[in-house]
Motif scaffolding. Structure first.
Motif, PDB file in Angstrom:
ATOM      1  N   LEU A  33      -1.428  21.588  57.498  1.00 51.66           N
ATOM      2  CA  LEU A  33      -0.816  21.724  58.817  1.00 51.66           C
ATOM      3  C   LEU A  33       0.062  22.966  58.897  1.00 51.66           C
ATOM      4  CD1 LEU A  33       0.150  18.001  59.564  1.00 51.66           C
ATOM      5  CD2 LEU A  33      -1.707  19.325  60.570  1.00 51.66           C
ATOM      6  N   ILE A  34       0.654  23.360  57.788  1.00 48.22           N
ATOM      7  CA  ILE A  34       1.479  24.580  57.758  1.00 48.22           C
ATOM      8  C   ILE A  34       0.609  25.815  57.977  1.00 48.22           C
ATOM      9  CG2 ILE A  34       2.897  26.042  56.247  1.00 48.22           C
ATOM     10  CD1 ILE A  34       4.007  23.478  55.010  1.00 48.22           C
ATOM     11  N   GLY A  35      -0.662  25.719  57.556  1.00 48.66           N
ATOM     12  CA  GLY A  35      -1.580  26.838  57.766  1.00 48.66           C
ATOM     13  C   GLY A  35      -1.985  27.563  56.503  1.00 48.66           C
ATOM     14  N   ILE A  36      -1.693  26.992  55.337  1.00 54.08           N
ATOM     15  CA  ILE A  36      -2.096  27.611  54.071  1.00 54.08           C
ATOM     16  C   ILE A  36      -3.614  27.470  53.924  1.00 54.08           C
ATOM     17  CG2 ILE A  36      -1.833  27.510  51.553  1.00 54.08           C
ATOM     18  CD1 ILE A  36       0.956  26.366  52.000  1.00 54.08           C
ATOM     19  N   PRO A  37      -4.314  28.516  53.435  1.00 59.34           N
ATOM     20  CA  PRO A  37      -5.770  28.432  53.270  1.00 59.34           C
ATOM     21  C   PRO A  37      -6.216  27.189  52.513  1.00 59.34           C
ATOM     22  CG  PRO A  37      -5.035  30.669  52.895  1.00 59.34           C
ATOM     23  CD  PRO A  37      -3.796  29.840  53.074  1.00 59.34           C
ATOM     24  N   VAL A  38      -7.282  26.582  53.000  1.00 56.21           N
ATOM     25  CA  VAL A  38      -7.694  25.254  52.556  1.00 56.21           C
ATOM     26  C   VAL A  38      -7.975  25.185  51.057  1.00 56.21           C
ATOM     27  CG1 VAL A  38      -9.399  23.434  52.895  1.00 56.21           C
ATOM     28  CG2 VAL A  38      -8.693  24.853  54.820  1.00 56.21           C
ATOM     29  N   ALA A  39      -8.779  26.117  50.557  1.00 57.51           N
ATOM     30  CA  ALA A  39      -9.161  26.068  49.140  1.00 57.51           C
ATOM     31  C   ALA A  39      -7.933  26.139  48.241  1.00 57.51           C
ATOM     32  CB  ALA A  39     -10.115  27.214  48.821  1.00 57.51           C
ATOM     33  N   PHE A  40      -6.954  26.969  48.619  1.00 56.07           N
ATOM     34  CA  PHE A  40      -5.738  27.109  47.817  1.00 56.07           C
ATOM     35  C   PHE A  40      -4.863  25.859  47.899  1.00 56.07           C
ATOM     36  CE2 PHE A  40      -6.595  31.659  49.070  1.00 56.07           C
ATOM     37  CZ  PHE A  40      -7.190  31.988  47.867  1.00 56.07           C
ATOM     38  N   VAL A  41      -4.905  25.181  49.048  1.00 60.11           N
ATOM     39  CA  VAL A  41      -4.141  23.935  49.192  1.00 60.11           C
ATOM     40  C   VAL A  41      -4.637  22.901  48.198  1.00 60.11           C
ATOM     41  CG1 VAL A  41      -3.763  21.931  50.692  1.00 60.11           C
ATOM     42  CG2 VAL A  41      -3.461  24.233  51.597  1.00 60.11           C
ATOM     43  N   PHE A  42      -5.942  22.647  48.189  1.00 55.54           N
ATOM     44  CA  PHE A  42      -6.496  21.619  47.313  1.00 55.54           C
ATOM     45  C   PHE A  42      -6.244  21.945  45.837  1.00 55.54           C
ATOM     46  CE2 PHE A  42      -9.819  20.759  50.816  1.00 55.54           C
ATOM     47  CZ  PHE A  42      -8.943  19.905  51.453  1.00 55.54           C
ATOM     48  N   GLY A  43      -6.522  23.191  45.463  1.00 55.17           N
ATOM     49  CA  GLY A  43      -6.324  23.579  44.066  1.00 55.17           C
ATOM     50  C   GLY A  43      -4.870  23.536  43.645  1.00 55.17           C
ATOM     51  N   THR A  44      -3.982  24.036  44.508  1.00 57.45           N
ATOM     52  CA  THR A  44      -2.550  24.081  44.170  1.00 57.45           C
ATOM     53  C   THR A  44      -1.957  22.681  44.050  1.00 57.45           C
ATOM     54  OG1 THR A  44      -2.309  26.199  45.316  1.00 57.45           O
ATOM     55  CG2 THR A  44      -0.302  24.945  44.911  1.00 57.45           C
ATOM     56  N   VAL A  45      -2.266  21.822  45.010  1.00 54.42           N
ATOM     57  CA  VAL A  45      -1.753  20.447  44.961  1.00 54.42           C
ATOM     58  C   VAL A  45      -2.255  19.738  43.710  1.00 54.42           C
ATOM     59  CG1 VAL A  45      -1.865  18.179  46.087  1.00 54.42           C
ATOM     60  CG2 VAL A  45      -1.451  20.225  47.456  1.00 54.42           C
ATOM     61  N   ALA A  46      -3.508  19.962  43.359  1.00 53.75           N
ATOM     62  CA  ALA A  46      -4.061  19.342  42.158  1.00 53.75           C
ATOM     63  C   ALA A  46      -3.308  19.799  40.907  1.00 53.75           C
ATOM     64  CB  ALA A  46      -5.549  19.674  42.038  1.00 53.75           C
ATOM     65  N   ILE A  47      -3.045  21.109  40.800  1.00 52.91           N
ATOM     66  CA  ILE A  47      -2.342  21.646  39.621  1.00 52.91           C
ATOM     67  C   ILE A  47      -0.910  21.123  39.563  1.00 52.91           C
ATOM     68  CG2 ILE A  47      -1.430  23.767  38.592  1.00 52.91           C
ATOM     69  CD1 ILE A  47      -3.961  25.185  39.651  1.00 52.91           C
ATOM     70  N   LEU A  48      -0.214  21.118  40.703  1.00 52.46           N
ATOM     71  CA  LEU A  48       1.181  20.668  40.732  1.00 52.46           C
ATOM     72  C   LEU A  48       1.308  19.212  40.301  1.00 52.46           C
ATOM     73  CD1 LEU A  48       2.503  22.320  44.035  1.00 52.46           C
ATOM     74  CD2 LEU A  48       3.113  22.922  41.687  1.00 52.46           C
ATOM     75  N   PHE A  49       0.467  18.348  40.834  1.00 51.84           N
ATOM     76  CA  PHE A  49       0.574  16.927  40.486  1.00 51.84           C
ATOM     77  C   PHE A  49       0.111  16.669  39.061  1.00 51.84           C
ATOM     78  CE2 PHE A  49       1.429  16.379  44.901  1.00 51.84           C
ATOM     79  CZ  PHE A  49       2.026  15.127  45.038  1.00 51.84           C
ATOM     80  N   ALA A  50      -0.895  17.425  38.600  1.00 52.85           N
ATOM     81  CA  ALA A  50      -1.332  17.263  37.210  1.00 52.85           C
ATOM     82  C   ALA A  50      -0.238  17.707  36.243  1.00 52.85           C
ATOM     83  CB  ALA A  50      -2.602  18.065  36.964  1.00 52.85           C
ATOM     84  N   PHE A  51       0.512  18.735  36.625  1.00 56.51           N
ATOM     85  CA  PHE A  51       1.545  19.281  35.740  1.00 56.51           C
ATOM     86  C   PHE A  51       2.793  18.394  35.698  1.00 56.51           C
ATOM     87  CE2 PHE A  51       5.185  22.073  34.871  1.00 56.51           C
ATOM     88  CZ  PHE A  51       4.783  22.628  33.656  1.00 56.51           C
ATOM     89  N   PHE A  52       3.199  17.887  36.868  1.00 55.29           N
ATOM     90  CA  PHE A  52       4.478  17.175  36.929  1.00 55.29           C
ATOM     91  C   PHE A  52       4.367  15.673  36.701  1.00 55.29           C
ATOM     92  CE2 PHE A  52       5.675  21.040  39.336  1.00 55.29           C
ATOM     93  CZ  PHE A  52       6.805  21.372  38.614  1.00 55.29           C
ATOM     94  N   VAL A  53       3.160  15.101  36.781  1.00 52.63           N
ATOM     95  CA  VAL A  53       3.008  13.671  36.486  1.00 52.63           C
ATOM     96  C   VAL A  53       2.865  13.509  34.972  1.00 52.63           C
ATOM     97  CG1 VAL A  53       1.555  11.635  36.770  1.00 52.63           C
ATOM     98  CG2 VAL A  53       1.959  13.147  38.714  1.00 52.63           C
ATOM     99  N   PRO A  54       3.790  12.787  34.347  1.00 59.28           N
ATOM    100  CA  PRO A  54       3.808  12.725  32.867  1.00 59.28           C
ATOM    101  C   PRO A  54       2.516  12.208  32.241  1.00 59.28           C
ATOM    102  CG  PRO A  54       5.831  11.814  33.816  1.00 59.28           C
ATOM    103  CD  PRO A  54       4.892  12.045  34.959  1.00 59.28           C
ATOM    104  N   ASP A  55       1.854  11.271  32.897  1.00 62.29           N
ATOM    105  CA  ASP A  55       0.671  10.653  32.287  1.00 62.29           C
ATOM    106  C   ASP A  55      -0.583  11.511  32.370  1.00 62.29           C
ATOM    107  OD1 ASP A  55       2.210   8.465  31.699  1.00 62.29           O
ATOM    108  OD2 ASP A  55       1.665   7.373  33.533  1.00 62.29           O
TER     109      ASP A  55
END
Length: 427
Positions: free
Chosen positions: A15-37
């Motif tokens: 909704l902010i307007g960030i390019p779609v492909a980068f949104v999916f990849g970035t969110v995936a990396i952030l949650f994979a990195f910060f979720v301990p399990d």
């Protein structure tokens, strides 16, 4: 709960307007990195999934159909078709609008690219309709909705994507979507006839059309009709796969452009570059969505959705209703490609658990996604129409004109839900 936050974070970035492909990849990396399990080790299988995408023969049809559509876009086929159809319906009230719907359907069956159809029809048909005294809202609604027929009438790019995501035969999906697409065309035409009958001032009879001979009409209609029948017929009869038919379609489009004397190096350069851009965008989104779904599944998101529908609700019609309403609402804000790659894979396990026919469900989704091209405030067809029309028409006139056609699309969706045999008529 973490998987829910992940899904909401992706929606927020979109909704902010960030390019779609980068949104999916970035969110995936952030949650994979910060979720301990989890950790970034979860991406160790990602290269194998990307290779699977690269070697997917079904998805090879996407750039081929895009190239076919772009060549036809520059071949003056739409202009010739509209002139011929206008001559056929010149004595009918609302005939020019009906011509736009029929030409939109033929372009959809020939190109499958909604954006190109909307722009072409806006440039060619809108000045004619305004000159004829048509209500601007009706004119804009007719053009925008007719241009998006490429999302449901084969060979549709979205049907190819849905076929891959839901894991069904694209050929059968094309056959399943054909009658619902034609039904939608019929509903548009009936609405225009009724509306123009009760309000004659919105769609006057337009007789200021250049005389066109029967020979000229046939020369305008038969070549694209032959290409359409050749491409779809080869798929429906099993003679060729969708990918092989798409390759044949590109060759046929080049031949038609040559016959129209519009084939040159600039056209081929334009079609090649735009095909690379559009295909690159779609496949980058697919790779980003693959990374997203990998982390989402590891967080238990798919299991949570499956448990919610099969245990907490446990009613197939409630699932269908919630799925359709969710896709419709999301269509107001995000594009059909994002919905196809993120929302649909979440619904597939639930669909399988309830034993819902995947072809029927895919056609329902395609019909629903078509509205995402039309719904304000982010409907892409509205942007394309306004961009091509310039000052000829106001944004509020476009919004006002599109509302009846959105309701007509929902009517078609309801009919396909009530009468599933509409999907299986040709299968």
């Amino acid at each position: 709960m973490i998987s829910i936050f992940m899904f909401l974070a992706a929606l927020l970035f979109l909704l902010i307007g960030i390019p779609v492909a980068f949104v999916f990849g970035t969110v995936a990396i952030l949650f994979a990195f910060f979720v301990p399990d989890l950790g970034l080790e979860v991406f160790s299988v990602l290269p194998f999934r990307i290779f699977g995408i690269m070697s997917n023969t079904t998805l090879m049809a996407v750039p081929l159909f895009i190239a076919m559509g772009l060549v036809l876009e520059r071949s003056k086929m739409a202009e010739n078709l509209l002139i011929s159809m206008s001559a056929l319906f010149k004595n009918v009230r609302g005939g020019l609008a009906i011509s736009v719907v029929i030409v939109g359907a033929m372009l959809a069956a020939s190109t499958g690219i909604a954006s190109a159809s909307v722009v072409m029809m806006s440039v060619i048909a809108l000045p004619l309709m305004i000159k004829a005294g048509y209500d601007k809202s009706l004119a804009s609604g007719t053009i925008a909705s007719s241009g998006t027929l490429g999302l449901i009438i084969p060979p549709s790019i979205i049907l190819i994507i849905l076929g891959d995501v839901i894991n069904v035969s694209v050929g059968e999906l094309f056959m399943g979507a054909l009658l619902p697409g034609l039904l939608l065309v019929g509903i548009y035409i009936v609405y225009i006839l009724i509306y123009s009958y009760f309000k004659p001032e919105v769609a006057p009879v337009y007789q200021d059309v250049q005389d066109v001979s029967i020979k000229e009409i046939l020369l305008a209609i038969l070549p694209p009709l032959f290409l359409m029948l050749a491409v779809l017929g080869s798929i429906f009869t099993g003679v060729a796969s969708p990918t092989e038919s798409a390759a044949f379609g590109v060759l046929g489009a080049v031949v038609l452009a040559k016959l129209n004397k519009s084939l040159d190096f600039d056209m081929l350069k334009y079609a090649s570059l735009e095909t690379v851009k559009l295909s690159g965008m779609i496949f980058m989104i697919l790779i980003g969505a693959t990374a997203f779904s990998l982390v989402f599944n590891e967080l238990g998101g798919t299991d949570m959705v499956l448990e919610f529908f099969t245990q907490d609700i446990s009613d197939v019609w409630a699932f269908i209703a919630i799925a359709m309403i969710s896709i419709f609402i999301l269509g107001f804000f995000i594009d059909f490609i994002e919905i196809s790659f993120i929302v649909v894979p979440i619904l597939v396990p639930v669909m399988e658990a309830f034993g819902i026919d995947p072809i029927w469900f895919a056609v329902l989704i395609a019909l629903n996604l078509q509205t995402s091209f039309l719904t304000p405030p982010f409907g892409l067809s509205l942007f394309f129409l306004k961009g091509a029309a310039g000052d000829m028409i106001k944004t509020m006139q476009i919004y006002k004109g599109i509302i009846p056609f959105i309701l007509l699309q929902l009517l078609a969706l309801g009919l396909v839900i009530i009468f599933p045999d509409l999907v299986f008529a040709f299968i």
